[in-house]
Design an enzyme around this catalytic site. Structure first.
Site, PDB file in Angstrom:
ATOM      1  N   GLU A  33     -10.092   4.488  -1.268  1.00 22.89           N
ATOM      2  CA  GLU A  33     -10.484   3.505  -2.277  1.00 22.89           C
ATOM      3  C   GLU A  33     -10.345   2.066  -1.810  1.00 22.89           C
ATOM      4  O   GLU A  33     -10.961   1.159  -2.385  1.00 22.89           O
ATOM      5  CB  GLU A  33      -9.676   3.706  -3.565  1.00 22.89           C
ATOM      6  CG  GLU A  33      -8.196   3.369  -3.484  1.00 22.89           C
ATOM      7  CD  GLU A  33      -7.334   4.518  -3.022  1.00 22.89           C
ATOM      8  OE1 GLU A  33      -6.151   4.565  -3.413  1.00 22.89           O
ATOM      9  OE2 GLU A  33      -7.825   5.381  -2.250  1.00 22.89           O
TER      10      GLU A  33
ATOM     11  N   CYS B 113      -3.490  10.724  -1.098  1.00 22.23           N
ATOM     12  CA  CYS B 113      -2.124  10.382  -0.729  1.00 22.23           C
ATOM     13  C   CYS B 113      -1.130  11.230  -1.535  1.00 22.23           C
ATOM     14  O   CYS B 113      -1.015  12.426  -1.310  1.00 22.23           O
ATOM     15  CB  CYS B 113      -1.887   8.881  -0.911  1.00 22.23           C
ATOM     16  SG  CYS B 113      -0.393   8.278  -0.067  1.00 22.23           S
TER      17      CYS B 113
ATOM     18  N   HIS C  71      -6.160   6.419   2.106  1.00 20.45           N
ATOM     19  CA  HIS C  71      -6.673   5.822   0.871  1.00 20.45           C
ATOM     20  C   HIS C  71      -8.148   5.427   1.033  1.00 20.45           C
ATOM     21  O   HIS C  71      -8.451   4.352   1.546  1.00 20.45           O
ATOM     22  CB  HIS C  71      -5.845   4.591   0.492  1.00 20.45           C
ATOM     23  CG  HIS C  71      -4.494   4.915  -0.042  1.00 20.45           C
ATOM     24  ND1 HIS C  71      -4.251   5.115  -1.378  1.00 20.45           N
ATOM     25  CD2 HIS C  71      -3.306   5.095   0.589  1.00 20.45           C
ATOM     26  CE1 HIS C  71      -2.974   5.403  -1.564  1.00 20.45           C
ATOM     27  NE2 HIS C  71      -2.374   5.396  -0.380  1.00 20.45           N
TER      28      HIS C  71
END
Length: 539
Positions: A178, A81, A176
């Site tokens: 994660e 990002c 993202h």
């Protein structure tokens, strides 16, 4: 010596999830602020570097940049990002405002065959293009890639959603990986850490225990430590770890602030004094806590008061110890990040935690937080490795302020007693109800979860006391009593959570029992809010 991954934090609320995914791959990593020195980066000697997201704008803020040493090391770098955007800017590309901001689910198309995304997809289009279901959260976008980079991914509103310079091992994604919402995110991060960076997966909890014990002994020396037991998982595991390191130099203080769960005191004392043979001091401070909370309705003020009173009790007990210099706490990563306490100090504060805020600078004890960099699942794994019983390690989390943040508005002793009993009934029903094949067929659980208790299938469950009254009918008479809300969530990291789809029969039994057995409550409701937008606790 373990291979290490360096995570540079630009202030994202979910940076710690990157670390969690890396550790799940059994690779050691550390989070450090983006503005560390070049010397620090070189001395850290990472196998790879990950640049986090941020709430800031690369287009506006020219200060949030990665150290030059990151690009000079010659190791793989992954930008996420904002990390992708600063990579683009620092290496000669351009970032621009996006006319179509993306927040939430998106489908990303892979381009070419890069080492990072090769073979990783959720589905393919009829034309054969690999597609990924991801989570986006950005307002800016890369408008021009730096020299040497090729397009790796795109969406209709973000033409450059991923880019790669394979020769240098530089990769960047606008989404993202994660967060759990990105379905293949874990595979993507493992691909970068294990295959591209070449880190060895040799970091396990046993190693962490040895390292943590050594750190505690080095920090504390021959001084004494005082730790407050709340009855929750975090403080219990912290106590066991510190006791493993320094033995009788640790004194555990169990504070009854009048806001504990039913029979909490007996359970904690039996566990730590009886099974672990640790020194435990039991302090009944309920009058002190409830007195200071009288008339206080604001949740932040309540948390600060509870934190302050804990400090006062600890200081009073510490004075009785001839060599007490340390105050230990079970602070974990989610506590730190929600308090805006990440190492960069750039994350936005959501709410304060009594473990992190509320400690005055005049505190006469040094702070020891051995779990500060661990997630809840890692804390549980650590507890098992330390030999703690399953009934303690896998108990649902309980906040340090106790029922004080589960009683909305002003805290009163009568309210606490009603909530204590309602909560115990709800937990008893969850423990006593097993998931059935009918539950699985209805989509309430997975087939592999049939036979497990609904307590084990939820990550956190509790009752909340609402200081409002509603009209009811019991027998032939009218009632006008309080409302209890039931809350149950399922989550892997406690940073995001889904409300638990419990069987109606279970909820019905819990409701009927609470209304019939807890005089003063005549209505029960169930909370169906996720996180976000709601937090798990109501206050």
């Amino acid at each position: 010596m373990h291979d290490k991954i360096l995570i540079l934090d630009f202030g994202s609320q979910v940076t710690q999830l990157i670390a969690r995914r890396v550790r799940e791959a059994h690779v050691y990593c550390e989070i450090h602020p983006n503005d560390v020195s070049d010397d620090f980066v070189r001395e850290f000697a990472p196998k790879g570097v990950i640049l986090s997201g941020s709430h800031a704008s690369t287009y506006e803020d020219h200060q949030l940049r990665a150290p030059q040493a990151v690009w000079d090391l010659g190791v793989p770098v992954l930008g996420i990002c904002y990390g992708m955007q600063t990579m683009a800017v620092q290496l000669g590309g351009k970032v621009e405002w996006s006319d179509h901001r993306e927040f939430g689910y998106a489908e990303v198309r892979a381009h070419g065959r890069t080492r990072l995304l090769d073979g990783i997809q959720d589905f393919a289009t009829p034309e054969g293009h690999g597609m990924l279901k991801v989570w986006m959260s950005h307002g800016d976008k890369v408008g021009e890639m730096p020299p040497g980079f090729a397009l790796m991914a795109s969406t209709p509103s973000c033409p450059i959603a991923g880019m790669a310079d394979e020769a240098r091992g530089y990769y960047a994604v606008q989404f993202h990986p994660e967060v759990t919402h990105t379905v293949q995110g874990r595979k993507l991060l493992e691909r970068f850490v294990l295959d591209i960076a070449g880190a060895k997966p040799d970091w396990i909890m046993r190693d962490h225990i040895e390292e943590a014990v050594a750190r505690i002994r080095e920090q504390v020396g021959d001084e004494e430590v005082i730790l407050g037991l709340s009855g929750g998982v975090d403080s219990s595991v912290a106590a066991a770890l510190i006791h493993r390191a320094i033995g009788d130099q640790l004194t555990c203080v169990f504070v009854d602030h009048g806001l504990l769960r039913l029979n909490e005191g007996k359970m904690v004392l039996d566990m730590f004094e009886g099974r672990l043979h640790a020194k435990v001091v039991h302090v009944d401070a309920s009058e002190q806590f409830l007195g200071h909370l009288a008339g206080v309705a604001d949740p932040e003020h309540k948390r600060k008061i509870i934190g302050r009173e804990f400090v006062e009790v600890f200081q009073a007990e510490a004075k009785k110890l001839t060599n007490a210099k340390w105050l230990a706490q079970g602070t974990i990563y989610p506590d730190v990040i929600e308090s805006g306490g990440a190492k960069t100090k750039k994350a936005t504060t959501i709410k304060s935690h009594h473990n992190v805020g509320g400690l005055p600078e005049t505190l006469g004890l040094k702070l020891l937080e051995p779990l500060r960099d661990l997630f809840k699942d890692e804390v549980r794994e650590l507890g098992v490795a330390l030999g703690l019983p399953a009934e303690m390690v896998y108990r649902h989390p309980f906040p340090g302020p106790g029922l004080g943040v589960r009683i909305l508005g002003e805290v009163k002793r009568d309210y606490a007693e009603l909530l204590r009993r309602a909560d115990a009934i709800f937990i008893e029903e969850l423990r006593g109800t097993l998931a059935t094949e009918q539950d699985a067929a209805a989509g309430l659980c997975e087939p592999s979860q049939v036979g497990k208790s609904w307590y084990d299938l939820t990550s956190q469950a509790f009752a909340v006391f609402l200081p409002v009254k509603s009209v009811g009918v019991m027998g032939d008479g009218r009632t006008y009593d309080y409302v209890a809300a039931l809350r149950a969530v399922q989550t892997t990291d406690f940073m995001t959570a889904h409300w638990a789809h419990l069987p109606y029969a279970l909820l019905g039994r819990a409701s009927n029992r609470i209304i019939n057995e807890v005089r003063g409550i005549n209505r029960v409701v169930y909370d169906v809010s996720g996180k976000p937008p709601a937090t798990i606790e109501w206050e």
